[in-house]
Design a protein around this motif. Sequence first.
Motif, PDB file in Angstrom:
ATOM      1  N   LEU A   2      26.336  27.077  27.452  1.00 18.81           N
ATOM      2  CA  LEU A   2      25.891  27.193  26.073  1.00 18.81           C
ATOM      3  C   LEU A   2      26.279  25.952  25.280  1.00 18.81           C
ATOM      4  O   LEU A   2      25.491  25.436  24.474  1.00 18.81           O
ATOM      5  N   LEU A   3      27.472  25.443  25.524  1.00 17.93           N
ATOM      6  CA  LEU A   3      27.925  24.259  24.799  1.00 17.93           C
ATOM      7  C   LEU A   3      27.224  22.994  25.293  1.00 17.93           C
ATOM      8  O   LEU A   3      26.908  22.103  24.503  1.00 17.93           O
ATOM      9  N   ASP A   4      26.973  22.925  26.604  1.00 23.31           N
ATOM     10  CA  ASP A   4      26.306  21.750  27.169  1.00 23.31           C
ATOM     11  C   ASP A   4      24.830  21.679  26.765  1.00 23.31           C
ATOM     12  O   ASP A   4      24.262  20.602  26.627  1.00 23.31           O
ATOM     13  N   GLU A   5      24.216  22.829  26.635  1.00 21.91           N
ATOM     14  CA  GLU A   5      22.788  22.885  26.295  1.00 21.91           C
ATOM     15  C   GLU A   5      22.614  23.503  24.912  1.00 21.91           C
ATOM     16  O   GLU A   5      21.654  24.234  24.655  1.00 21.91           O
ATOM     17  N   LEU A   6      23.543  23.191  24.028  1.00 19.76           N
ATOM     18  CA  LEU A   6      23.633  23.874  22.743  1.00 19.76           C
ATOM     19  C   LEU A   6      22.315  24.074  21.988  1.00 19.76           C
ATOM     20  O   LEU A   6      21.971  25.205  21.643  1.00 19.76           O
ATOM     21  N   PRO A   7      21.524  23.009  21.747  1.00 22.17           N
ATOM     22  CA  PRO A   7      20.323  23.219  20.931  1.00 22.17           C
ATOM     23  C   PRO A   7      19.324  24.163  21.592  1.00 22.17           C
ATOM     24  O   PRO A   7      18.679  24.957  20.905  1.00 22.17           O
ATOM     25  N   TYR A   8      19.221  24.071  22.921  1.00 19.73           N
ATOM     26  CA  TYR A   8      18.238  24.879  23.634  1.00 19.73           C
ATOM     27  C   TYR A   8      18.642  26.348  23.656  1.00 19.73           C
ATOM     28  O   TYR A   8      17.831  27.232  23.413  1.00 19.73           O
ATOM     29  N   VAL A   9      19.926  26.590  23.922  1.00 12.76           N
ATOM     30  CA  VAL A   9      20.396  27.979  23.942  1.00 12.76           C
ATOM     31  C   VAL A   9      20.368  28.570  22.531  1.00 12.76           C
ATOM     32  O   VAL A   9      20.045  29.741  22.340  1.00 12.76           O
ATOM     33  N   THR A  10      20.678  27.742  21.536  1.00  9.84           N
ATOM     34  CA  THR A  10      20.619  28.203  20.148  1.00  9.84           C
ATOM     35  C   THR A  10      19.233  28.767  19.843  1.00  9.84           C
ATOM     36  O   THR A  10      19.088  29.863  19.313  1.00  9.84           O
ATOM     37  N   ARG A  30       8.422  27.213  24.256  1.00 11.23           N
ATOM     38  CA  ARG A  30       8.479  27.700  25.639  1.00 11.23           C
ATOM     39  C   ARG A  30       9.329  26.771  26.510  1.00 11.23           C
ATOM     40  O   ARG A  30      10.164  27.210  27.287  1.00 11.23           O
ATOM     41  N   ARG A  31       9.113  25.476  26.375  1.00 13.93           N
ATOM     42  CA  ARG A  31       9.883  24.514  27.155  1.00 13.93           C
ATOM     43  C   ARG A  31      11.379  24.620  26.853  1.00 13.93           C
ATOM     44  O   ARG A  31      12.222  24.576  27.746  1.00 13.93           O
ATOM     45  N   ALA A  32      11.700  24.741  25.580  1.00 18.76           N
ATOM     46  CA  ALA A  32      13.110  24.799  25.173  1.00 18.76           C
ATOM     47  C   ALA A  32      13.774  26.049  25.736  1.00 18.76           C
ATOM     48  O   ALA A  32      14.887  25.998  26.280  1.00 18.76           O
ATOM     49  N   ILE A  33      13.084  27.158  25.613  1.00 17.10           N
ATOM     50  CA  ILE A  33      13.611  28.434  26.067  1.00 17.10           C
ATOM     51  C   ILE A  33      13.821  28.436  27.575  1.00 17.10           C
ATOM     52  O   ILE A  33      14.812  28.948  28.086  1.00 17.10           O
ATOM     53  N   ASN A  34      12.871  27.857  28.294  1.00 13.61           N
ATOM     54  CA  ASN A  34      12.990  27.778  29.748  1.00 13.61           C
ATOM     55  C   ASN A  34      14.218  26.999  30.169  1.00 13.61           C
ATOM     56  O   ASN A  34      14.925  27.397  31.096  1.00 13.61           O
ATOM     57  N   ARG A  35      14.435  25.904  29.486  1.00 16.26           N
ATOM     58  CA  ARG A  35      15.602  25.081  29.814  1.00 16.26           C
ATOM     59  C   ARG A  35      16.890  25.868  29.625  1.00 16.26           C
ATOM     60  O   ARG A  35      17.806  25.823  30.446  1.00 16.26           O
ATOM     61  N   ALA A  36      16.959  26.630  28.531  1.00 13.92           N
ATOM     62  CA  ALA A  36      18.150  27.439  28.257  1.00 13.92           C
ATOM     63  C   ALA A  36      18.330  28.521  29.314  1.00 13.92           C
ATOM     64  O   ALA A  36      19.430  28.713  29.848  1.00 13.92           O
ATOM     65  N   LEU A  37      17.248  29.207  29.648  1.00 12.70           N
ATOM     66  CA  LEU A  37      17.347  30.302  30.619  1.00 12.70           C
ATOM     67  C   LEU A  37      17.722  29.791  31.997  1.00 12.70           C
ATOM     68  O   LEU A  37      18.506  30.424  32.713  1.00 12.70           O
ATOM     69  N   ASP A  38      17.168  28.644  32.389  1.00 14.82           N
ATOM     70  CA  ASP A  38      17.516  28.064  33.685  1.00 14.82           C
ATOM     71  C   ASP A  38      19.018  27.811  33.771  1.00 14.82           C
ATOM     72  O   ASP A  38      19.649  28.094  34.790  1.00 14.82           O
ATOM     73  N   GLY A  39      19.581  27.279  32.696  1.00 13.48           N
ATOM     74  CA  GLY A  39      21.019  27.020  32.678  1.00 13.48           C
ATOM     75  C   GLY A  39      21.832  28.288  32.831  1.00 13.48           C
ATOM     76  O   GLY A  39      22.784  28.349  33.613  1.00 13.48           O
ATOM     77  N   LEU A  40      21.462  29.303  32.092  1.00 12.66           N
ATOM     78  CA  LEU A  40      22.229  30.553  32.123  1.00 12.66           C
ATOM     79  C   LEU A  40      22.122  31.253  33.474  1.00 12.66           C
ATOM     80  O   LEU A  40      23.135  31.636  34.064  1.00 12.66           O
ATOM     81  N   VAL A  46      26.984  29.341  19.031  1.00 12.58           N
ATOM     82  CA  VAL A  46      25.876  28.507  18.534  1.00 12.58           C
ATOM     83  C   VAL A  46      25.795  28.494  17.013  1.00 12.58           C
ATOM     84  O   VAL A  46      25.158  27.618  16.426  1.00 12.58           O
ATOM     85  N   GLU A  47      26.431  29.444  16.363  1.00 12.50           N
ATOM     86  CA  GLU A  47      26.365  29.524  14.907  1.00 12.50           C
ATOM     87  C   GLU A  47      27.340  28.593  14.207  1.00 12.50           C
ATOM     88  O   GLU A  47      27.210  28.350  13.015  1.00 12.50           O
ATOM     89  N   TRP A  48      28.338  28.119  14.916  1.00 10.75           N
ATOM     90  CA  TRP A  48      29.349  27.308  14.223  1.00 10.75           C
ATOM     91  C   TRP A  48      29.793  26.049  14.968  1.00 10.75           C
ATOM     92  O   TRP A  48      30.297  25.122  14.355  1.00 10.75           O
ATOM     93  N   TYR A  49      29.626  25.983  16.294  1.00 11.16           N
ATOM     94  CA  TYR A  49      30.121  24.818  17.023  1.00 11.16           C
ATOM     95  C   TYR A  49      29.344  23.561  16.670  1.00 11.16           C
ATOM     96  O   TYR A  49      28.116  23.556  16.685  1.00 11.16           O
TER      97      TYR A  49
END
Lengths: 194, 194
Positions: free
Chosen positions: B97-105, B58-68, B165-168
């Motif tokens: 997506l690149l700055d928050e790569l693991p979270y958005v992945t 949940r924490r990881a997903i929130n961080r990604a969504l906040d960025g987007l 996210v699949e290759w970078y």
Amino acid sequence: MTMAKRDTYTPDSLLAVAVEVFNERGYDGTSMEHLSRAAGISKSSIYHHVRSKEELLRRAINRALDGLFGVLEEPGATGGRAIERLEYVTRRVAEVLLDELPYVTLLLRVRGNTDTERWAMERRREFDHRVAALLKEAAADGDLRPDVDIPLATRLLFGMINSIVEWYRPGRGAGRDEVAEAVVRTAFAGLRTS
Amino acid sequence: MTMAKRDTYTPDSLLAVAVEVFNERGYDGTSMEHLSRAAGISKSSIYHHVRSKEELLRRAINRALDGLFGVLEEPGATGGRAIERLEYVTRRVAEVLLDELPYVTLLLRVRGNTDTERWAMERRREFDHRVAALLKEAAADGDLRPDVDIPLATRLLFGMINSIVEWYRPGRGAGRDEVAEAVVRTAFAGLRTS
DNA sequence: GTCTATAAGGAGATAGAC
DNA sequence: GTCTATCTCCTTATAGAC
């Protein structure tokens, strides 16, 4: 009309059920219990048809890879100008992906946790290299924008094609040929008016 | 230089470790045992920092969504011609997506098995709709090819962006800005010479 | 070809000492 | 803040009856 008759499974018909569940829940998120409920038979009966959960994965992945590599053997992929072969392969890969949607979906989601998965990833890389070679040829012919980075463009092209498995649902929205055509047009001509 | 000092975890530093493992093995394929080994502390110590495995997700997903969603509030996304806003959002989403790569992945791989995952998918759909609206505006302005199917093009655009996210991998191949630029150019101008 | 029962181990999570 | 020990449940897979 002759009655349905199918009340027993072949490895292939069971595979079709399993792949649906794998795609819905993820391979790791799917237990044999989930599969047994979806197939309408007991857990142990599944083991009569296949040796293991992983065998189901292996069969599904093989089917997907056979379809994709098959495209590279087609006449449209082997003769003519590189840019034309590239567009042909792009369209056909999209079509195969749509025709074998559940199997290719599973292939594309594999993460490398087991030997089967790692082998699948290696074959995918091999396929990507074959297409990258086409891009390189087309660039040498002057048919790609001069600023195109080949490895990067290959990734983006497959990214667009492969994303289809994330949203396409048969009978909803654009159809098979429409999607394949949109992929080719978007990838090669772009979205913007020129 | 002051000594490293970090030998204990905060919820956030533990999250960084967990997200790496989730992305490598898949969320369902990751056990608390895996996390404990990666973090170098025992399973039970993890529960001192977070309530559950799902809280980490949940924490990881929130961080990604906040960025987007943050991108949609930026000036470049709210003022000017639609096609310019669309290109701005495309570039910025790729950058986030690149700055928050693991979270958005992790966000992009969620399948909907739990409440947390279903909620994440709903927010993603919401985001897609916001961008689809931009495409629609740009089409109305005559800035998109007239044959572009809006929902379909939105899917393909995100397909291309999200595939990153699949290759970078940082430090290998093209860099952040190069990738973002390639995405924008490929999506809007296409690969082919005009 | 399908079932019930069960083995053997791993999962997420908790108790309580230090 | 971290540990060892343990609970309970669920996992894949097998045994053997029908």
